[in-house]
Design a protein around this motif. Structure first.
Motif, PDB file in Angstrom:
ATOM      1  N   VAL A   1     -12.659 -10.017   5.627  1.00  0.00           N
ATOM      2  CA  VAL A   1     -14.301  -9.734   5.228  1.00  0.00           C
ATOM      3  C   VAL A   1     -13.874  -9.229   4.131  1.00  0.00           C
ATOM      4  CG1 VAL A   1     -16.232  -9.473   5.683  1.00  0.00           C
ATOM      5  CG2 VAL A   1     -14.989 -10.199   7.792  1.00  0.00           C
ATOM      6  N   PRO A   2     -13.701  -9.417   2.971  1.00  0.00           N
ATOM      7  CA  PRO A   2     -13.267  -8.899   1.108  1.00  0.00           C
ATOM      8  C   PRO A   2     -15.373  -8.504   1.789  1.00  0.00           C
ATOM      9  CG  PRO A   2     -13.938 -11.026   1.472  1.00  0.00           C
ATOM     10  CD  PRO A   2     -13.454 -10.800   2.639  1.00  0.00           C
ATOM     11  N   ALA A   3     -14.303  -7.330   0.646  1.00  0.00           N
ATOM     12  CA  ALA A   3     -16.039  -6.247   0.331  1.00  0.00           C
ATOM     13  C   ALA A   3     -15.593  -6.862  -0.534  1.00  0.00           C
ATOM     14  CB  ALA A   3     -14.413  -4.867  -0.469  1.00  0.00           C
ATOM     15  N   GLY A   4     -17.581  -6.722  -1.080  1.00  0.00           N
ATOM     16  CA  GLY A   4     -17.936  -7.417  -2.448  1.00  0.00           C
ATOM     17  C   GLY A   4     -19.417  -8.450  -1.609  1.00  0.00           C
ATOM     18  N   SER A   5     -19.726  -8.592  -3.123  1.00  0.00           N
ATOM     19  CA  SER A   5     -21.866  -9.261  -2.836  1.00  0.00           C
ATOM     20  C   SER A   5     -21.064 -11.208  -2.603  1.00  0.00           C
ATOM     21  CB  SER A   5     -22.059  -9.539  -4.278  1.00  0.00           C
ATOM     22  OG  SER A   5     -22.218  -7.907  -4.043  1.00  0.00           O
TER      23      SER A   5
ATOM     24  N   LEU B   1     -25.635 -10.083   0.247  1.00  0.00           N
ATOM     25  CA  LEU B   1     -24.682  -9.476   1.142  1.00  0.00           C
ATOM     26  C   LEU B   1     -23.731  -8.895   0.433  1.00  0.00           C
ATOM     27  CD1 LEU B   1     -23.700 -12.245   4.686  1.00  0.00           C
ATOM     28  CD2 LEU B   1     -25.829 -10.062   4.455  1.00  0.00           C
ATOM     29  N   SER B   2     -23.822  -7.518   0.855  1.00  0.00           N
ATOM     30  CA  SER B   2     -22.908  -6.415  -0.052  1.00  0.00           C
ATOM     31  C   SER B   2     -21.940  -5.842   0.605  1.00  0.00           C
ATOM     32  CB  SER B   2     -23.423  -5.518  -1.041  1.00  0.00           C
ATOM     33  OG  SER B   2     -24.119  -6.325  -1.955  1.00  0.00           O
ATOM     34  N   VAL B   3     -20.713  -6.229   0.812  1.00  0.00           N
ATOM     35  CA  VAL B   3     -20.192  -5.937   2.401  1.00  0.00           C
ATOM     36  C   VAL B   3     -19.122  -4.815   1.296  1.00  0.00           C
ATOM     37  CG1 VAL B   3     -18.211  -6.255   3.459  1.00  0.00           C
ATOM     38  CG2 VAL B   3     -19.476  -7.823   2.660  1.00  0.00           C
ATOM     39  N   LEU B   4     -19.042  -3.194   2.282  1.00  0.00           N
ATOM     40  CA  LEU B   4     -18.479  -2.307   1.037  1.00  0.00           C
ATOM     41  C   LEU B   4     -17.421  -2.628   2.000  1.00  0.00           C
ATOM     42  CD1 LEU B   4     -21.893   0.318   2.720  1.00  0.00           C
ATOM     43  CD2 LEU B   4     -20.749  -0.870   0.068  1.00  0.00           C
ATOM     44  N   PRO B   5     -16.220  -1.925   0.709  1.00  0.00           N
ATOM     45  CA  PRO B   5     -14.586  -1.692   1.304  1.00  0.00           C
ATOM     46  C   PRO B   5     -14.367  -0.454   2.138  1.00  0.00           C
ATOM     47  CG  PRO B   5     -15.869  -0.605  -0.770  1.00  0.00           C
ATOM     48  CD  PRO B   5     -17.108  -1.472  -0.237  1.00  0.00           C
ATOM     49  N   PHE B   6     -13.202  -0.817   2.947  1.00  0.00           N
ATOM     50  CA  PHE B   6     -13.112   0.036   4.014  1.00  0.00           C
ATOM     51  C   PHE B   6     -11.863   0.203   3.719  1.00  0.00           C
ATOM     52  CE2 PHE B   6     -12.741  -3.323   6.795  1.00  0.00           C
ATOM     53  CZ  PHE B   6     -11.408  -3.093   7.787  1.00  0.00           C
ATOM     54  N   LEU B   7     -10.794   1.265   3.623  1.00  0.00           N
ATOM     55  CA  LEU B   7      -9.807   1.381   3.691  1.00  0.00           C
ATOM     56  C   LEU B   7      -8.750   1.689   5.579  1.00  0.00           C
ATOM     57  CD1 LEU B   7      -9.438   3.990   0.799  1.00  0.00           C
ATOM     58  CD2 LEU B   7      -9.359   1.344   0.383  1.00  0.00           C
TER      59      LEU B   7
ATOM     60  N   ASN C   1     -10.539  -4.183   3.583  1.00  0.00           N
ATOM     61  CA  ASN C   1     -10.717  -5.474   3.069  1.00  0.00           C
ATOM     62  C   ASN C   1     -10.792  -5.452   1.438  1.00  0.00           C
ATOM     63  OD1 ASN C   1     -12.275  -3.242   2.649  1.00  0.00           O
ATOM     64  ND2 ASN C   1     -14.553  -5.006   3.171  1.00  0.00           N
ATOM     65  N   ALA C   2     -10.664  -4.187   0.782  1.00  0.00           N
ATOM     66  CA  ALA C   2     -10.046  -3.943  -0.375  1.00  0.00           C
ATOM     67  C   ALA C   2      -8.418  -3.117  -0.974  1.00  0.00           C
ATOM     68  CB  ALA C   2     -10.436  -2.900  -1.256  1.00  0.00           C
ATOM     69  N   PRO C   3      -7.883  -4.082  -1.889  1.00  0.00           N
ATOM     70  CA  PRO C   3      -6.465  -3.269  -3.082  1.00  0.00           C
ATOM     71  C   PRO C   3      -6.566  -2.211  -2.852  1.00  0.00           C
ATOM     72  CG  PRO C   3      -7.730  -5.184  -3.816  1.00  0.00           C
ATOM     73  CD  PRO C   3      -8.568  -4.859  -3.603  1.00  0.00           C
ATOM     74  N   VAL C   4      -5.443  -1.586  -2.865  1.00  0.00           N
ATOM     75  CA  VAL C   4      -5.474  -0.075  -2.969  1.00  0.00           C
ATOM     76  C   VAL C   4      -4.003   0.268  -3.074  1.00  0.00           C
ATOM     77  CG1 VAL C   4      -4.406  -0.296  -0.206  1.00  0.00           C
ATOM     78  CG2 VAL C   4      -5.020   2.110  -1.586  1.00  0.00           C
ATOM     79  N   THR C   5      -4.271   1.309  -3.441  1.00  0.00           N
ATOM     80  CA  THR C   5      -2.882   1.626  -4.728  1.00  0.00           C
ATOM     81  C   THR C   5      -2.090   2.854  -3.951  1.00  0.00           C
ATOM     82  OG1 THR C   5      -3.600   1.079  -7.059  1.00  0.00           O
ATOM     83  CG2 THR C   5      -1.655   2.550  -6.719  1.00  0.00           C
ATOM     84  N   VAL C   6      -1.423   2.924  -3.575  1.00  0.00           N
ATOM     85  CA  VAL C   6      -0.343   3.808  -2.522  1.00  0.00           C
ATOM     86  C   VAL C   6       1.209   4.830  -3.740  1.00  0.00           C
ATOM     87  CG1 VAL C   6       1.160   3.693  -0.615  1.00  0.00           C
ATOM     88  CG2 VAL C   6      -1.124   2.584  -0.965  1.00  0.00           C
ATOM     89  N   THR C   7       1.035   5.950  -3.180  1.00  0.00           N
ATOM     90  CA  THR C   7       1.649   7.133  -3.760  1.00  0.00           C
ATOM     91  C   THR C   7       2.597   6.809  -2.643  1.00  0.00           C
ATOM     92  OG1 THR C   7       0.674   7.918  -6.121  1.00  0.00           O
ATOM     93  CG2 THR C   7       2.158   8.582  -4.836  1.00  0.00           C
ATOM     94  N   LEU C   8       4.206   7.246  -2.894  1.00  0.00           N
ATOM     95  CA  LEU C   8       4.953   7.563  -1.733  1.00  0.00           C
ATOM     96  C   LEU C   8       5.780   8.199  -2.883  1.00  0.00           C
ATOM     97  CD1 LEU C   8       4.740   4.153  -1.741  1.00  0.00           C
ATOM     98  CD2 LEU C   8       5.457   4.139   0.396  1.00  0.00           C
ATOM     99  N   ALA C   9       6.472   9.181  -2.311  1.00  0.00           N
ATOM    100  CA  ALA C   9       7.938  10.323  -2.009  1.00  0.00           C
ATOM    101  C   ALA C   9       8.569  10.923  -0.961  1.00  0.00           C
ATOM    102  CB  ALA C   9       6.213  11.652  -2.726  1.00  0.00           C
TER     103      ALA C   9
END
Length: 448
Positions: free
Chosen positions: A78-82, A105-111, A139-147
């Motif tokens: 279920v992608p985020a967005g309208s 319908l406006s689907v809110l993003p979740f991480l 359901n939304a793209p996410v940027t991940v930082t690794l260390a």
């Protein structure tokens, strides 16, 4: 138009995993009793329920209410967005009067981000590589930082991609390379823990624990193998110095001694012949004086005796005088040095014996050559030092070096040898050459 349908709410905000209900009012504006079927249109139909989905017997000029229940799953599906949706209200008697109220319908993003480190533990003496899998279950793209960090500061850790972007429902793979800061040559294995932090936007970081077991660079059997090799080399050295070397030296010394004895016997015979000729000349002269009138005859006899003595002396000179000399070279590693013997004027050197010595086992080259003034030395023999400790040559036909030329020994030291048991070890190459032969006088040109 005999059917009218309206939604109580047309702009609906949804959070995946939660439930939202919206009333739907259906009016029968016709003149007969009507039945209706209700259906949701659009992607939301998969996770929307209508209660009731069928209305039986709605009287004219009356209304009833149905309920739309939206329950989007907490999933990347279920992608985020309208997204728009519609509700089709279909009359059974007059299907041409279908009503389709619409909304948004406006689907809110979740991480929801997960990560995994494989393998969790590695072994090696110089480091290893671990794979990192980052999975986006939101359901939304996410940027991940690794260390990566080492808890004991004993490892160097490097992440191949310090920052990655992961699409919904997808996974991204990268790696981290860990290597010990210090080499472990021998001993027991050492365990080094480390952590990789995976931090997504607006979320707490994930901590991935890993370990690297550092093993010794030298295997456990290396020490025993080295001791066995040293023992073998020591046994070979003892065998060389105790058995082979004395035999070679004895054979070379015996050969040289035999040549010396022959040369001395020849010299003694020449001296005896000269003394006999001188005695004969004296007797002839005395006989000439005593004979008086036979002086001329005596003089002739004396002349013959003198000539015989001269011939014997010439024979002695032709036999030559024995020569026994030694050339010694000492050179640093990487240096080249030369020792030489120059043949005196009026003589010729006939070399019959050569004995070379490399007592330290140095590495390099030795060249024997004839050097004529003003010309490039002419090589006679070449040797690799590592191929011998003692080496001797004896010639039936001698090596002849004329007057004014030099017999040279040139040593190029590549590596100084390390004799077993010698303390301190030598710091320079050291070679010697024994030269045995005769110095033969060159006859003077005859007078005209």
């Amino acid at each position: 138009m005999s059917t009218l349908a309206t939604l109580d709410q047309t702009d609906i905000e949804l959070t995946p995993g939660e439930v939202v209900t919206v009333p739907l009012t259906v009016h029968n504006t016709g003149s007969i009793v009507e039945a209706y079927s209700i259906e949701v249109l659009g992607p939301a139909a998969a996770w929307t329920d209508v209660t009731p989905a069928v209305i039986d017997g709605l009287y004219p000029q009356t209304a009833t209410t149905a309920t739309l229940t939206f329950h989007p799953p907490r999933s990347a599906a279920v992608p985020a967005g309208s997204q728009p949706f519609g509700v089709r209200v279909l009359p059974a008697e007059h299907p041409e009067d279908v009503a389709i109220p619409e909304g948004t319908l406006s689907v809110l993003p979740f991480l929801e981000t997960t990560a995994e480190l494989t393998p969790r533990a590695t072994h090696g003496s110089r480091g290893a590589t671990h794979e990192i899998a980052v999975d986006n279950r939101g359901n939304a793209p996410v940027t991940v930082t690794l260390a990566a960090k080492d808890l004991d500061d004993a490892l160097r850790a490097h992440v191949r991609d310090p920052q990655v972007t992961v699409e919904p429902g997808h996974a991204v793979f990268t790696s981290v390379r860990v290597a010990p800061r210090k080499r472990l040559w021998r001993g027991a294995d050492v365990t080094h823990p480390f952590q990789v932090s995976v931090t997504a936007e607006h979320t707490l970081p994930l901590q991935l624990d890993g370990t690297h077991v550092q093993t010794a660079a030298l295997p456990k059997w290396f020490g025993k193998a080295l001791l066995a090799l040293v023992a073998t080399l020591a046994a070979l050295a003892i065998a060389w110095f105790a058995l082979l070397r004395p035999v070679i030296r004895s054979a070379a010394a015996a050969a040289v001694e035999h040549q010396q004895q022959q040369s001395q016997q020849a010299a003694q015979a020449a001296q005896s012949a000269q003394k006999a000729a001188q005695a004969a000349a004296q007797q002839a002269q005395q006989a000439a004086q005593a004979a008086g009138g036979s002086a001329q005859t005596a003089q002739t006899s004396g002349t013959q005796a003198t000539q015989q003595a001269a011939a014997q002396a010439a024979a002695q000179a032709a036999a030559g005088v024995p020569l026994r000399t030694q050339l010694v070279v000492t050179a640093d590693a990487g240096a080249t040095k030369t020792a030489k013997f120059t043949v005196p004027a009026g003589e010729t050197l006939e070399i019959r014996d050569l004995i070379m010595s490399n007592p330290q086992g140095d590495f390099g080259t030795m060249q024997l050559a004839q050097a004529t003034p003003g010309k490039k030395p002419a090589p006679i023999m070449d040797f690799a030092l590592e191929n011998f400790r003692d080496l001797d040559y004896h010639f039936q036909a001698p090596i002849v070096i004329p007057a004014g030329d030099s017999f040279t020994m040139t040593v190029a030291c590549r590596q100084v040898g390390a004799p077993v048991g010698q303390t301190p070890p030598p710091t320079t190459c050291s070679q010697s050459l024994y030269v045995g032969g005769d110095l033969v006088a060159v006859p003077a040109p005859a007078k005209p």
